[in-house]
Design a protein around this motif. Structure first.
Motif, PDB file in Angstrom:
ATOM      1  N   GLU A  51       0.795  -1.228   0.000  1.00 38.62           N
ATOM      2  CA  GLU A  51       0.000   0.000   0.000  1.00 38.62           C
ATOM      3  C   GLU A  51       0.830   1.282   0.000  1.00 38.62           C
ATOM      4  OE1 GLU A  51      -2.968   0.101   3.076  1.00 38.62           O
ATOM      5  OE2 GLU A  51      -3.606   2.088   2.419  1.00 38.62           O
ATOM      6  N   ASN A  52       1.813   1.350   0.858  1.00 39.26           N
ATOM      7  CA  ASN A  52       2.619   2.571   0.953  1.00 39.26           C
ATOM      8  C   ASN A  52       4.051   2.391   0.456  1.00 39.26           C
ATOM      9  OD1 ASN A  52       0.713   4.446   2.210  1.00 39.26           O
ATOM     10  ND2 ASN A  52       0.739   2.957   3.876  1.00 39.26           N
ATOM     11  N   LEU A  53       4.273   1.327  -0.250  1.00 37.22           N
ATOM     12  CA  LEU A  53       5.635   0.999  -0.669  1.00 37.22           C
ATOM     13  C   LEU A  53       6.168   2.005  -1.705  1.00 37.22           C
ATOM     14  CD1 LEU A  53       7.662  -1.230  -0.011  1.00 37.22           C
ATOM     15  CD2 LEU A  53       6.955  -2.371  -2.108  1.00 37.22           C
ATOM     16  N   GLU A  54       7.320   2.603  -1.397  1.00 39.79           N
ATOM     17  CA  GLU A  54       7.913   3.587  -2.314  1.00 39.79           C
ATOM     18  C   GLU A  54       9.149   3.054  -2.999  1.00 39.79           C
ATOM     19  OE1 GLU A  54       8.610   7.143  -0.098  1.00 39.79           O
ATOM     20  OE2 GLU A  54       6.469   7.492   0.261  1.00 39.79           O
ATOM     21  N   ARG A  79      -4.790   2.822  -0.624  1.00 37.47           N
ATOM     22  CA  ARG A  79      -6.218   2.600  -0.428  1.00 37.47           C
ATOM     23  C   ARG A  79      -6.987   3.910  -0.617  1.00 37.47           C
ATOM     24  NH1 ARG A  79      -6.622  -1.590   4.338  1.00 37.47           N
ATOM     25  NH2 ARG A  79      -5.042  -2.601   3.066  1.00 37.47           N
ATOM     26  N   LYS A  80      -6.270   5.022  -0.441  1.00 39.03           N
ATOM     27  CA  LYS A  80      -6.930   6.334  -0.525  1.00 39.03           C
ATOM     28  C   LYS A  80      -7.371   6.651  -1.957  1.00 39.03           C
ATOM     29  CE  LYS A  80      -3.997   8.179   2.653  1.00 39.03           C
ATOM     30  NZ  LYS A  80      -2.760   8.910   2.486  1.00 39.03           N
ATOM     31  N   ASP A  81      -6.395   6.675  -2.870  1.00 38.66           N
ATOM     32  CA  ASP A  81      -6.733   7.105  -4.238  1.00 38.66           C
ATOM     33  C   ASP A  81      -6.494   6.027  -5.290  1.00 38.66           C
ATOM     34  OD1 ASP A  81      -4.032   7.042  -4.152  1.00 38.66           O
ATOM     35  OD2 ASP A  81      -3.702   9.154  -4.616  1.00 38.66           O
ATOM     36  N   GLY A  82      -6.120   4.854  -4.852  1.00 34.79           N
ATOM     37  CA  GLY A  82      -5.931   3.756  -5.802  1.00 34.79           C
ATOM     38  C   GLY A  82      -4.665   3.867  -6.632  1.00 34.79           C
ATOM     39  N   LYS A  83      -3.845   4.881  -6.333  1.00 32.69           N
ATOM     40  CA  LYS A  83      -2.613   5.049  -7.107  1.00 32.69           C
ATOM     41  C   LYS A  83      -1.436   4.380  -6.413  1.00 32.69           C
ATOM     42  CE  LYS A  83      -3.759   9.142  -9.712  1.00 32.69           C
ATOM     43  NZ  LYS A  83      -3.683  10.582  -9.801  1.00 32.69           N
ATOM     44  N   SER A  84      -0.420   4.077  -7.209  1.00 30.35           N
ATOM     45  CA  SER A  84       0.758   3.432  -6.663  1.00 30.35           C
ATOM     46  C   SER A  84       1.715   4.466  -6.076  1.00 30.35           C
ATOM     47  CB  SER A  84       1.452   2.646  -7.772  1.00 30.35           C
ATOM     48  OG  SER A  84       2.777   2.380  -7.397  1.00 30.35           O
TER      49      SER A  84
END
Ligand SMILES: [Zn+2]
Ligand SMILES: [Zn+2]
Length: 331
Positions: A51-54, A79-84
């Motif tokens: 989810e938050n992997l950069e 989960r917020k905006d569906g973007k990676s």
């Protein structure tokens, strides 16, 4: 995890991965050199921390295949905006990841991605069939053209805007300052906040952007005109290797490094010719597997260096190490 690369197995990794939500905060995963890990364990890890992997470092994970990248494209989403959130992806030396698939997947799925490393992936590892390499070279060229179109459009828009603002008759093309240039390029579409100043990164600079303009800060020319995605080293090197391949295809330059290759180039007669020929990407010379093997006995160890190098029998330039990247020519 890379510090424990030598003994990190699927089972060990799975035993520390929990689905309790804690992993959702992970921003960086480094599995560099973990060559015992397979797709299933890495995919499971991505499930809980995507989810938050950069930053995802998988260099030299030789068992990892393209399916892990496909999986990452699905689960590395906020989960917020569906973007990676993924910004950095290192696949260097992942010999089972298809270079072309990785390029395509990253272009369409990771919106935030800024840097990807692909040297040593399948189409740039070991003996690569000519067709597979050419396909990669074409895709890189197409990608470059898409990027150029985008930059060109943004530049035209900016020039139009400038002409609308300025007094009539101003020659925008010749009076552009570095500051104007910064304004001309849409910050949302290029890496304007990067300012890394490293001229060696990414693709080469388009000549038109420097024409007639002096005193442009180096980082403007290297960063702002780059695609949002920086494919480290790849475009330049592939272009270089493709040029060598084209020279062989033309058949005019004497680049055959053994008699068997000379037959193929049409300088000799041997109707029973059955030799598999490889192109050495560095110098562009061509020789058959047997002659390459034989010439490798002339390996040398350079002063103060622990590694052996293998000089090309024709020019003396280093050949790839045994098992290294070569292009197998079409029979
Ligand atoms: Zn030969
Ligand atoms: Zn050579």
């Amino acid at each position: 995890m890379s510090a424990h690369a030598s003994f990190l197995t699927d089972r060990l990794l799975l035993s520390i991965v929990r689905d309790d939500g804690a992993f959702a905060n992970v921003q960086r995963v480094c599995l560099a050199g973990c060559n015992r890990l397979t797709d299933s364990a890495v995919c499971r890890l991505l499930d809980v921390c995507g989810e938050n992997l950069e930053c995802l470092e998988l260099s030299d994970c030789t068992l990892i295949s393209t399916s892990t990248i496909e999986h990452a494209a699905r689960v590395c989403r906020s989960r917020k905006d569906g973007k990676s959130c993924l910004v950095f992806l290192d696949l260097a030396g992942c010999s089972n990841v298809d270079t072309l698939d990785a390029l395509r997947l990253t272009e369409t799925n990771f919106e935030a991605l800024r840097e990807i490393r692909l040297m040593g992936t399948s189409r740039l590892n070991g003996r690569v069939p000519q067709d597979e390499f050419v396909e990669l070279a074409r895709e890189l060229e197409a990608r470059r053209a898409r990027w150029r179109d985008g930059i060109g459009r943004r530049r035209e828009d900016a020039v139009r805007r400038a002409e609308a603002d300025d007094s009539p008759g101003t020659d925008v093309g010749n009076t552009v300052t570095a500051e104007d240039m910064m304004n001309m390029i849409d910050p949302s579409a290029s890496c304007i906040d990067c300012a890394c100043g490293d001229a060696s990164r990414g693709e080469e600079i388009e000549p038109w952007i420097l024409e007639g303009r002096e005193n442009v800060p180096a980082w403007v020319t290297t960063c702002c005109i780059q695609p949002a995605l920086c494919v480290v080293d790849l475009p330049k090197r592939v272009k270089h290797w493709k040029t060598k391949l084209d020279i062989w295809e033309e058949g005019t330059a004497p680049i055959a490094a053994c008699d068997h290759a000379m037959v193929m180039q049409g300088n000799m007669n041997d109707p029973g010719h059955q030799h598999q020929l490889n192109l050495l990407p560095g110098c562009g010379h061509v020789l058959c597997v047997d002659c390459e093997q034989r010439s490798r006995v002339h390996m040398v160890r350079r002063h103060l260096d622990n590694e052996y190098v293998y000089p090309c029998p024709l020019c003396g330039m280093d050949m790839p190490n045994p098992g290294g990247f070569e292009i197998t020519l079409n029979p």
